[in-house]
Design a protein around this motif. Sequence first.
Motif, short mmCIF file in Angstrom:
data_model
loop_
_atom_site.label_atom_id
_atom_site.label_comp_id
_atom_site.label_asym_id
_atom_site.label_seq_id
_atom_site.Cartn_x
_atom_site.Cartn_y
_atom_site.Cartn_z
N ILE A 233 36.04 10.47 -43.52
CA ILE A 233 36.79 10.92 -44.70
C ILE A 233 37.81 9.85 -45.06
N HIS A 234 37.48 9.14 -46.13
CA HIS A 234 38.30 8.01 -46.59
C HIS A 234 39.58 8.56 -47.24
N THR A 262 31.27 14.31 -35.31
CA THR A 262 32.61 13.75 -35.30
C THR A 262 33.11 13.51 -36.72
N LEU A 263 34.35 13.97 -36.97
CA LEU A 263 35.04 13.64 -38.21
C LEU A 263 35.99 12.47 -37.93
N LEU A 264 35.86 11.43 -38.73
CA LEU A 264 36.78 10.30 -38.66
C LEU A 264 37.62 10.37 -39.93
N ILE A 265 38.94 10.53 -39.79
CA ILE A 265 39.77 10.85 -40.95
C ILE A 265 40.86 9.80 -41.12
N ASP A 266 40.90 9.20 -42.31
CA ASP A 266 41.92 8.20 -42.58
C ASP A 266 43.31 8.80 -42.36
N ILE A 341 30.08 8.68 -45.59
CA ILE A 341 31.46 8.43 -46.04
C ILE A 341 31.74 9.40 -47.19
N LEU A 342 32.94 9.98 -47.17
CA LEU A 342 33.40 10.80 -48.30
C LEU A 342 34.53 10.05 -48.95
N THR A 343 34.36 9.69 -50.19
CA THR A 343 35.40 8.93 -50.90
C THR A 343 35.14 8.97 -52.40
N GLN A 344 36.23 8.82 -53.16
CA GLN A 344 36.11 8.65 -54.61
C GLN A 344 36.19 7.18 -54.98
N ASP A 345 36.28 6.32 -53.98
CA ASP A 345 36.44 4.88 -54.19
C ASP A 345 35.06 4.23 -54.04
N GLN A 346 34.48 3.80 -55.16
CA GLN A 346 33.11 3.29 -55.11
C GLN A 346 32.98 2.06 -54.24
#
Lengths: 414, 414
Positions: A233-234, A262-266, A341-346
Amino acid sequence: MATALISEMATNARAASRVLAGMTSPRKADAVLAMAQAIRRHATAILAANATDLAQAAQSGLSEAMLDRLALDGQRIETMAAGVEAVASLRDPVGMIIDETIRPNGLHMARIRIPVGVIGIIYESRPNVTADTAALCVKSGNAVILRGGSEAAASNAAIHEAVVAGLVTAGAPEKAVQRVVTTDRAAVGAMLAAQGQIDLIIPRGGKGLTSRVEAESRVPVLAHLDGICHIYIHASADPDMAAAISVNAKMRRTSVCGAAETLLIDADFPAAPVIAAMIDAGCEVRGDANIAKLDPRVVPARDADWGTEFVGPVCSARTVAGIEDAMAHIAHYGSGHTDAILTQDQSAADRFLASVDSAIVMHNASTQFADGGEFGLGAEIGIATGRLHARGPVALEGLTTYKWIVRGNGQIRP
Amino acid sequence: MATALISEMATNARAASRVLAGMTSPRKADAVLAMAQAIRRHATAILAANATDLAQAAQSGLSEAMLDRLALDGQRIETMAAGVEAVASLRDPVGMIIDETIRPNGLHMARIRIPVGVIGIIYESRPNVTADTAALCVKSGNAVILRGGSEAAASNAAIHEAVVAGLVTAGAPEKAVQRVVTTDRAAVGAMLAAQGQIDLIIPRGGKGLTSRVEAESRVPVLAHLDGICHIYIHASADPDMAAAISVNAKMRRTSVCGAAETLLIDADFPAAPVIAAMIDAGCEVRGDANIAKLDPRVVPARDADWGTEFVGPVCSARTVAGIEDAMAHIAHYGSGHTDAILTQDQSAADRFLASVDSAIVMHNASTQFADGGEFGLGAEIGIATGRLHARGPVALEGLTTYKWIVRGNGQIRP
């Protein structure tokens, strides 16, 4: 003895595979449809055989989960037959031209898809694998040798009998689908040693089976040992989407190989609602010190919680310092199956998709989509995390190879 | 010790492969061009090292043929450098989209070519393999571990030094091309055991090397053990073409794996001129009783002459009762490398091309065309007769695999 048995079966399979390789797509489809019809016709016999297996299994103390995997009823047999029918209508990859070219000397070169040849399937519990894999192999022009678990021996025998009856009805070679009758474990060893006789082994079952196959086989194997899938999660992920995808990726079905572990969270991402949503959905979250601060219900993670496939409603969660940290974690602990990856940043998404070295990489989607049907392949014979031949969900195309066809008019090489 | 050495090299190779995988095509091409330039720059050092090897080899009684394979001169170094340059200009398969689709739920699925990762090359004699394979691996984004023969150790070391100098000049990772320094044979065993650390092994050398690699390797192997190629002369073959292709297929170079070993000749075909042409060209023909009647110079064939790779100016010749008989002979004695039919009958040709189960099947062309350059691949790292991943001539594409890239906008699986 096991070696002689497998060798004879493989010889018969090779002969059948040559006939199958020469069958047209409609004829192969007809054979698969006839298999489905025969399964329906044999339903009573299959259910009787299944009852024998279930009685035996209950006596030997098989777990509830295993019993459920083993059990058939009218509905499950119909689902099995319908699944076989669905394979019949898939697009046949055999005969497809991969590429072609005409050389300056006039030679015409083409690469054409052909069946792999003889496939070995080694599986446990679920009797429907007998029908599913037979259908996929026959549709792609391959002969198959099936070796199911002893706990489903009677069910597998009855389904196999139906499949062969269907093949015979359709005029296809009956040795196209053979079943190893003996439950002697040495037969598995003989299959794994049959280099050059069996072309490809696909294990379908638990980690014990897959690791034995991968460790011992002299025959190439398509498989995945582990499905240690990550959700990163970016910082710029959409918070609602992050919660919804994380919960789905873990909790939709916790036992599938595409379930997230596993969740990897910024560190900059507001993680508390995601963690709360996971726990509210019934997931035990084992977190690092930062995650533990977000919710009193978080359990402290131990080292063993990274790189573990929990196969249940448990996940680990770690704070990362950014995309590089996340990708390093995945490179270290991942199994090369599916990572998202979960992100709104392309640009962050593009970087992750390009750099993470897994069979499947995803952006803003649930890892539970790791499935041949969801990928549009119509079916799946397994998911492979090796690096060669076929990766990710494997269906008909993964059961083919190619040959070069060169057409000339008298060319000699200078 | 060998295991620890290979493990450390493989770890370094993996790290380098990650950097290579992220390099653009122009940057990889620049690195390969820099390798070629460095080979030219290092010519004096390479020739001096080669002189050491040659002196050592002459003392240890290496055959003339082996000495010739080992020997370098200014021209051969220039050829080596030019070969590396040619690889730089090949089309890079990495990043190519194999296929893509949008699912009804909006998920965008694409299969993208990526490098395999870490390649191991185990080879003998010819020092140019050091340069050729390094170029092909780097151009396709793979790290490579090179293990050459002890007879060429000094030459290989000098060429490797040049290659690394080129990589460094171009800003590419120097561990992209590593050389196993020890001549301890245990190092080969350690490479073959490095499952998961080395992704693919390619042996380049004689049958002894290839059979050891195929028998022992836990790492997938791309190779051909034998090149037992057949020419089937159908009743309706053009007689002049049949003679010209048969002579070329055997005699152009008798030592290559694409050289024909056996002529299968329809009983109805006027075979005498073909047999005479073969013998006139310097080939010993070992024939069955029918063939022996055609020319007094024919030597009687023994059973061992079918399925033998003669690696010299010898062939076997047999009369067959038609296409089925010919194809049965090939299925029994062939090695799945390259087999050709000569005929003016298109339906016979189509039947042969469809049914013969070899990596390469040809119609009216010489089997000596079995070569990556002739196939338009620009180069070749080997010819594979296995059934999976890559078959026939293997070049850049065979050094790649793929991953699935899934792009969504929040999809969860129902």
